[in-house]
Write a protein that holds these residues in place. Structure first.
Motif, PDB file in Angstrom:
ATOM      1  N   HIS A 212      -0.544   9.741   7.015  1.00  0.00           N
ATOM      2  CA  HIS A 212       0.173  10.994   7.262  1.00  0.00           C
ATOM      3  C   HIS A 212      -0.361  11.800   8.449  1.00  0.00           C
ATOM      4  N   GLU A 315      -0.818  16.741  -3.915  1.00  0.00           N
ATOM      5  CA  GLU A 315      -0.858  15.342  -4.347  1.00  0.00           C
ATOM      6  C   GLU A 315       0.516  14.680  -4.194  1.00  0.00           C
ATOM      7  N   ASP A 316       0.485  13.419  -3.809  1.00  0.00           N
ATOM      8  CA  ASP A 316       1.713  12.639  -3.697  1.00  0.00           C
ATOM      9  C   ASP A 316       2.377  12.531  -5.078  1.00  0.00           C
ATOM     10  N   GLY A 317       3.699  12.728  -5.102  1.00  0.00           N
ATOM     11  CA  GLY A 317       4.418  12.602  -6.365  1.00  0.00           C
ATOM     12  C   GLY A 317       4.596  13.898  -7.125  1.00  0.00           C
ATOM     13  N   GLN A 319       5.844  18.043  -6.929  1.00  0.00           N
ATOM     14  CA  GLN A 319       6.491  19.142  -6.217  1.00  0.00           C
ATOM     15  C   GLN A 319       6.880  20.206  -7.230  1.00  0.00           C
ATOM     16  N   PRO A 348       4.129  16.986  -1.654  1.00  0.00           N
ATOM     17  CA  PRO A 348       3.221  15.925  -1.217  1.00  0.00           C
ATOM     18  C   PRO A 348       2.669  16.177   0.189  1.00  0.00           C
ATOM     19  N   PHE A 349       1.338  16.218   0.293  1.00  0.00           N
ATOM     20  CA  PHE A 349       0.594  16.341   1.549  1.00  0.00           C
ATOM     21  C   PHE A 349       0.768  17.708   2.230  1.00  0.00           C
TER      22      PHE A 349
END
Length: 381
Positions: A212, A315-317, A319, A348-349
C-alpha cells in the motif's frame, strides 16, 4: 512580528486533519488562534480549533471568504484552490507556503521537471498523457507510474516491472519514473523563514508497507554514513532555497547502492516523516512550521533521544466506528507515546494515529515497535 500578534492574530489552516490538529496543539503554546477550513464536519480539528468552518478546499469562493478573515493562511494538505490564495495575497493576507509552490507540488509532473531544470538529482523520468504512452515506453521498465495530480497516501502509484504489468498504467496525465535500486529511503525536513533563515532536521529512515506504499515504521536517527547525511542535508536546503519557499518542507529521498542521494517527492507542510520530533527533538516539526511562517527565529532541531515511529493504520477488512484493541498492553511499555487522530470511522489502511517510542537502546526500541505493530489494532464492530 509585533507583540500584537499574541493578542489578536488569526492564523487560518486549510485542512482539519491530524496534521492540523498537531499544528493547533503546538500553536496553543504561542497563544495563536487557529481557524480551520475542512469539508468534513467531524474532522480531527473540529473540537480544538478556535473556529471550525465546513467547506470545500478546492472551491475558489469558499477559500477566499475563509482567508479574508485571517492574517495568514497556511495548509496541511496540498489539494487546495491556489487561485483564491493568490487573490488573498494580493489583498494583503500572507500565504505560506506560497501559492506557486503549492501549485508546483500539486502536480508530480511539474515537480519532476522543476528538479531537472534546477539540477536537483532525481530519478530519470518520462511524461505520459495516456495509457498508450506508457505502453509505448515498455523499454523504460522497470518503472513507477505516478498520476500527475491527486495521488496521495500511496494512491495514484503503480509499480510496473515488466510488460505483463502494463495493464495497471494510468489513463491520465502521469509520469513514468525509472525504478531506483535503492539501499534505503530517507526523509529530511527543512524549514525556511520569511527572512531566509534555514534549518534542517536530522534525516530519518523510512520503512514502507510492501503493497500500500504507506510508511509503517520510521527510524531516527537513520543508519546512513556521515557523508550521505551531509549530502541529504545539503540537498534539502538546495530544494527549499530554489523553490524560494517559506514554511516547512519534507524532502523524501532515495539513497542508492552506489551512494547517490536522489529526491523522490516533497511535501510543503508538516509530514508523516516528522511526527517523532514531538517527543524526540528540541523543536517539533509543527512548532518549526509555525516559527517559519510567522518569521520567528527557527528552533533547535537536534534529536534528544533515538526514536521509532509506528503508523497506526485501519485493519484490513474493517470499516465503521473505530475501536482500539491492545491499547492497554501498548501503554504499559516504557517510552511509548500514543497519538490517536480522532477519526471516528476506520477504513482499511486509513491513517488513524501513530505511536512514537523513545529510548537509548536501539534493540529494545525495535522490539517494542514490533510489539506495537502486532498488538495495537484498529478495528470496528
Amino acid at each position: 512580528m509585533s507583540q500584537a500578534f499574541y493578542q489578536n492574530y488569526k492564523l487560518g489552516i486549510l485542512g482539519g486533519g491530524q496534521l492540523g490538529k498537531m499544528l493547533i496543539q503546538s500553536a496553543m503554546d504561542y497563544n495563536v488562534d487557529i481557524s480551520i477550513l475542512d469539508p468534513d464536519a467531524n474532522a480531527p480539528c473540529k473540537n480544538i480549533a478556535a473556529e471550525f468552518n465546513i467547506g470545500k478546499l478546492t472551491d475558489f469562493d469558499t477559500v477566499y471568504e475563509f482567508g479574508k478573515e485571517c492574517d495568514l493562511v497556511t495548509i496541511e494538505i496540498e489539494n487546495v484552490n491556489t487561485q483564491a490564495l493568490k487573490k488573498l495575497r494580493e489583498e494583503g493576507v500572507k500565504v505560506f507556503p506560497q501559492p506557486e509552490v503549492i501549485e508546483l507540488i500539486q502536480d508530480k509532473r511539474l515537480q519532476k521537471q522543476f528538479y531537472k531544470e534546477n539540477d536537483i538529482p532525481t530519478s530519470p523520468f518520462i511524461l505520459t498523457d495516456t495509457k498508450e504512452d506508457v505502453l509505448s515506453n515498455a523499454d523504460f521498465l522497470p518503472a513507477v507510474n505516478k498520476l500527475g495530480k491527486e495521488g496521495y497516501d500511496g494512491r495514484g502509484v503503480q509499480i510496473i516491472r515488466t510488460e505483463s504489468d502494463l495493464s495497471k498504467a494510468f489513463e491520465a496525465p502521469s509520469l513514468l519514473e525509472k525504478l531506483v535500486d535503492f539501499e534505503t529511503e530517507i526523509s529530511v525536513i527543512v524549514a525556511r523563514s520569511e527572512k531566509g533563515e534555514v534549518r534542517t532536521f536530522p534525516s530519518v529512515e523510512l520503512s514502507y508497507h510492501p503493497v500500500h506504499n504507506l510508511v509503517e515504521f520510521l527510524f531516527a536517527p537513520s543508519t546512513i554514513s556521515e557523508e550521505i547525511e551531509k549530502k541529504a542535508q545539503d540537498l534539502a536546503i538546495d530544494v527549499i532555497t530554489k523553490l524560494d519557499m517559506v514554511g516547512l518542507l519534507a524532502v523524501e529521498m532515495f539513497v542508492t547502492k552506489s551512494g547517490e542521494v536522489l529526491v523522490n517527492e516533497v511535501a510543503p507542510r508538516p509530514h508523516n516523516s516528522g511526527h517523532q520530533t514531538i517527543e524526540a527533538n528540541f523543536t517539533s516539526q509543527y512548532e518549526q512550521h509555525l516559527r517559519a511562517i510567522l518569521d520567528m527565529p527557527l528552533g533547535d532541531t537536534q534529536a534528544l533521544i533515538p526514536s521509532i515511529m509506528v503508523n497506526l493504520l485501519g485493519e484490513d477488512g474493517y470499516q465503521g466506528l473505530a475501536e482500539y484493541e491492545g491499547l492497554d498492553e501498548v501503554l504499559s511499555i516504557s517510552g511509548v507515546n500514543v497519538h490517536l487522530y480522532g477519526k471516528k470511522i476506520t477504513k482499511p489502511f486509513r491513517k488513524m494515529g501513530h505511536v512514537t517510542l523513545v529510548g537509548h537502546d536501539t534493540a529494545t526500541l525495535k522490539e517494542n515497535a514490533r510489539f506495537v505493530k502486532e498488538n495495537l489494532k484498529i478495528v470496528s464492530k
